[in-house]
Design a protein around this motif. Structure first.
Motif, short mmCIF file in Angstrom:
data_model
loop_
_atom_site.label_atom_id
_atom_site.label_comp_id
_atom_site.label_asym_id
_atom_site.label_seq_id
_atom_site.Cartn_x
_atom_site.Cartn_y
_atom_site.Cartn_z
N PHE A 68 42.52 37.66 47.99
CA PHE A 68 42.87 37.74 47.03
C PHE A 68 43.46 37.52 45.77
O PHE A 68 43.61 37.93 45.29
CB PHE A 68 44.15 38.45 48.44
N GLY A 69 44.34 35.86 46.31
CA GLY A 69 44.22 35.16 44.77
C GLY A 69 43.75 35.14 43.68
O GLY A 69 44.09 35.22 43.16
N ALA A 70 42.14 34.69 44.68
CA ALA A 70 41.32 34.14 43.40
C ALA A 70 41.20 36.19 43.03
O ALA A 70 40.68 35.97 41.67
CB ALA A 70 40.01 33.58 43.96
N GLU A 71 40.85 36.53 43.74
CA GLU A 71 40.70 38.13 42.21
C GLU A 71 41.67 38.55 41.86
O GLU A 71 42.22 38.63 40.09
CB GLU A 71 40.19 39.28 43.87
N ASN A 72 43.09 38.30 41.78
CA ASN A 72 44.11 38.52 40.42
C ASN A 72 44.49 37.80 39.38
O ASN A 72 44.49 37.86 39.25
CB ASN A 72 45.38 37.66 42.01
N VAL A 73 43.29 36.65 39.46
CA VAL A 73 43.14 35.26 38.78
C VAL A 73 41.80 35.84 37.98
O VAL A 73 41.44 34.98 36.87
CB VAL A 73 43.35 34.45 38.46
N GLY A 74 41.41 37.01 38.36
CA GLY A 74 40.36 37.32 37.71
C GLY A 74 38.94 37.03 38.16
O GLY A 74 38.04 35.93 37.01
N THR A 75 38.83 35.99 39.13
CA THR A 75 37.36 34.61 39.14
C THR A 75 35.81 35.54 39.06
O THR A 75 36.08 36.81 40.15
CB THR A 75 37.86 34.09 40.47
N PRO A 76 35.36 35.49 38.79
CA PRO A 76 34.21 36.19 38.36
C PRO A 76 33.68 36.12 40.53
O PRO A 76 33.71 35.56 41.28
CB PRO A 76 32.88 35.53 37.72
N ARG A 77 33.19 37.42 40.57
CA ARG A 77 32.40 38.14 41.92
C ARG A 77 32.04 36.41 42.91
O ARG A 77 32.43 36.02 44.16
CB ARG A 77 31.69 39.03 41.99
N GLU A 78 30.35 36.21 42.34
CA GLU A 78 29.83 34.88 42.78
C GLU A 78 30.91 33.35 43.12
O GLU A 78 30.67 32.87 44.07
CB GLU A 78 28.72 34.39 41.92
N GLU A 79 31.39 33.51 42.30
CA GLU A 79 32.41 32.08 42.02
C GLU A 79 33.50 32.31 43.04
O GLU A 79 34.26 31.83 43.78
CB GLU A 79 33.93 32.44 41.07
N ILE A 80 33.83 33.73 43.47
CA ILE A 80 35.49 33.89 45.03
C ILE A 80 34.25 34.27 45.78
O ILE A 80 34.38 33.30 47.10
CB ILE A 80 35.45 35.80 44.94
N GLY A 81 33.08 34.42 45.91
CA GLY A 81 32.10 34.25 47.18
C GLY A 81 32.22 32.53 47.34
O GLY A 81 32.21 32.14 49.26
N ARG A 82 31.97 31.41 46.70
CA ARG A 82 32.23 30.38 46.89
C ARG A 82 33.56 29.73 47.02
O ARG A 82 32.85 29.12 48.10
CB ARG A 82 31.67 29.56 45.51
N ARG A 83 34.32 30.45 47.01
CA ARG A 83 35.53 29.55 47.31
C ARG A 83 36.06 29.45 48.45
O ARG A 83 36.81 29.45 48.71
CB ARG A 83 36.47 30.40 45.93
#
Lengths: 273, 270
Positions: free
Chosen positions: A102-117
């Protein structure tokens, strides 16, 4: 560098309510600070001010050399994560990985990066195998670890835990404290742990005691807990070991003023033999 | 209630479970249209055949499927009885004063019952094979065009998913409040309807208060995690069409076309 700096901060919840006057408070980068105080001492207000959820009436709040204002609010929030008290009231999604995202999506993180995070955050709190689990089925401590992971996914440099252990059972509290310690030592995240459990404060580099919106004591935890009488006036008790050693001394036993269970045990053994 | 979010999702790994939720929603709509377009038993038989295939492919046990039907037993019986007795037909089989049973009436009510059963089974197949989360995602994605007319699609979807998230929490809370009130001597079982409804008030008020308090805290927690609406927002989970979806798409299309053809060439059941 100061991670968080409060300079002459004023705040009030309106006429006649709780207020903070000219508060000065700093947290150094990489430090682990425990903030203690009884209910209504202003410790939660401190957390909400540092993250910009509450706005100060006066003074400046600086986060890593950036003075907090309306324009850089979200930039600052990315750096200062807050975990709240009730684990049930801070998860947005039903599935663990969706909530962490949720948080990572909010700040516009790219998809692959969200998966890693998500992977990084869940492994940092030891919850990798629950990635696809339903949040409602987890224990209190596990839910709170998911909440921490949700904040970690934003890659903050400071993490504030606002009484995050208060609603957990002893085992859940232990889990959270372990996670926080490892984040501080391994990931070098600055930690502000707001709590009313004195045992937790012992693990910190520095303890700060608040009372009625003011900082009344500050120093190494062992140092703070040596000042029993003063703590009592702020409605705070000693950690259990300190309390036992104090009572033993009052009862005439020659034990040292310690907060370490092993030292106390040795002292008692000496007295008995 | 603590089971997978809520509802009746049946967790197995099947062809139907893997179909894109958007397509399942669209297929359900198409299916309902087909049921209502069907004017004779051939059309309904085609619909029933497709549904049977779906049930078999979904690996949801038949008992589960029938349980969905049980909920509408009364509605089905009521429809059947009313239509059997009041449908005016020519071939009277039995009559008494204003009641009469006709051949046409029997056929017509059988037709209606079949229609209701197909509707119920088909809709429950959607919830059996799709998680609430996937459904929410699907609805959000399908409503995306409404963004052009400033409809807050993202907010709607977020509200739905938060509501799903809070159902187990609030149901636990209701139980807790109920027990607390019982411990103080509240009585929820005895008395007439009015008394029972009144007894709910002392549960409802604390429940609402706590829900508002939770909402407040959740708001802070969302703020703290940089929530700022759907501006610059990315999505971790994206729905993607696959070959499965293509098959479902063509089956759905063929079904509608077939039903229309049957309607045109074969006429009404009675």
């Amino acid at each position: 560098m100061h991670a968080i700096e409060f300079r002459d901060v004023d705040f009030s919840y309106g006429e006649g309510g709780f207020r903070i006057n000219k508060l000065n408070f700093t947290v150094e980068e990489g430090e682990f600070v425990a903030v203690l105080g009884h209910n209504g001492s202003g410790k939660s207000t401190l957390a909400r001010l540092a993250n910009g959820i509450l706005e100060a009436d006066g003074g400046t709040i600086t986060v890593f050399d950036t003075p907090l204002n309306d324009k850089n609010l979200y930039e600052v929030r990315k750096q200062v994560g807050v975990v709240f008290q009730n684990p049930d009231n801070q998860t947005v999604a039903s599935i663990v990985e969706d909530d962490v995202a949720f948080g990572a999506e909010n700040v516009g993180t790219p998809r692959e990066e969200i998966g890693r995070r998500i992977g990084f955050a869940l492994s940092a709190v030891g919850m990798e195998e629950y990635r696809h689990a339903t949040v409602a089925r987890l224990s209190g401590g596990q839910k709170q670890r998911v909440a921490i992971a949700g904040v970690l996914a934003l890659k903050p440099r400071v993490m504030i835990l606002d009484e995050s252990t208060a609603m957990l059972d002893p085992r859940g509290r232990r889990e959270i404290v372990d996670v926080v310690l490892s984040l501080n030592k391994k990931e070098k995240i600055t930690v502000v742990l707001i709590t009313h459990f004195m045992e937790e404060a012992l693990l910190a580099d520095r303890a700060v005691v608040m009372n009625r919106g003011e900082i009344v004591m500050q120093g190494a935890p062992a140092e703070i807990f040596r000042r029993h009488e003063e703590l009592l006036t702020y409605n705070l008790a000693l950690p259990r070991i300190g309390e036992i050693s104090k009572r033993l001394r009052e009862g005439g036993l020659d034990v040292s003023d310690t907060l370490d269970p092993d030292t106390l045990a040795e002292d008692i053994a000496k007295c008995v033999s | 209630m603590k089971e997978v979010a809520f509802g009746q999702y049946y967790p197995v790994d099947s062809f139907i479970h893997k179909v894109d939720p958007r397509l399942k929603l669209l297929f359900l709509i198409a299916y309902i249209v087909a049921i209502f377009l069907a004017k004779n038993f051939y059309g309904l038989a085609a619909c029933a055949g497709v549904l049977l295939a779906i049930v078999l492919f979904s690996r949801v046990p038949l008992g589960k499927v029938l349980r969905a039907v049980r909920g509408v037993t009364f509605l089905v019986l009521f429809t059947a009885v009313i239509n059997v007795f009041f449908y005016r037909g020519d071939t009277v089989l039995w009559g008494w004063k204003f009641l009469q049973i006709t051949r046409e009436g029997l056929i017509f009510s059988a037709f209606l019952v079949l229609r209701i059963l197909l509707l119920v089974v088909c809709s429950s197949m959607l919830t059996y094979t799709t998680t609430p989360v996937a459904l929410t995602d699907g609805i959000e994605s399908l409503l995306t065009p409404l963004k052009w007319v400033r409809f807050p699609v993202h907010v709607l979807a977020l509200v739905m998913s938060i509501a799903l998230r809070f159902i187990p929490i609030l149901s636990d809370e209701t139980e807790r409040i109920k027990n607390a009130q019982k411990a103080r001597g509240a009585d929820f079982e005895s008395g007439g309807l009015v008394k029972k409804v009144r007894a709910v008030v002392p549960i409802l008020i604390p429940l609402l208060l706590s829900a508002f308090r939770r909402a407040d805290e959740l708001g802070d927690a969302m703020d703290a995690r940089c929530y700022m609406g759907d501006k610059h927002r990315t999505k971790y989970k994206k729905l993607r069409f696959t070959w499965r979806d293509a098959i479902v798409f063509f089956v759905g299309g063929a079904l509608i076309a077939g039903v229309v053809v049957l309607r045109v060439y074969l006429g009404a059941p009675v």
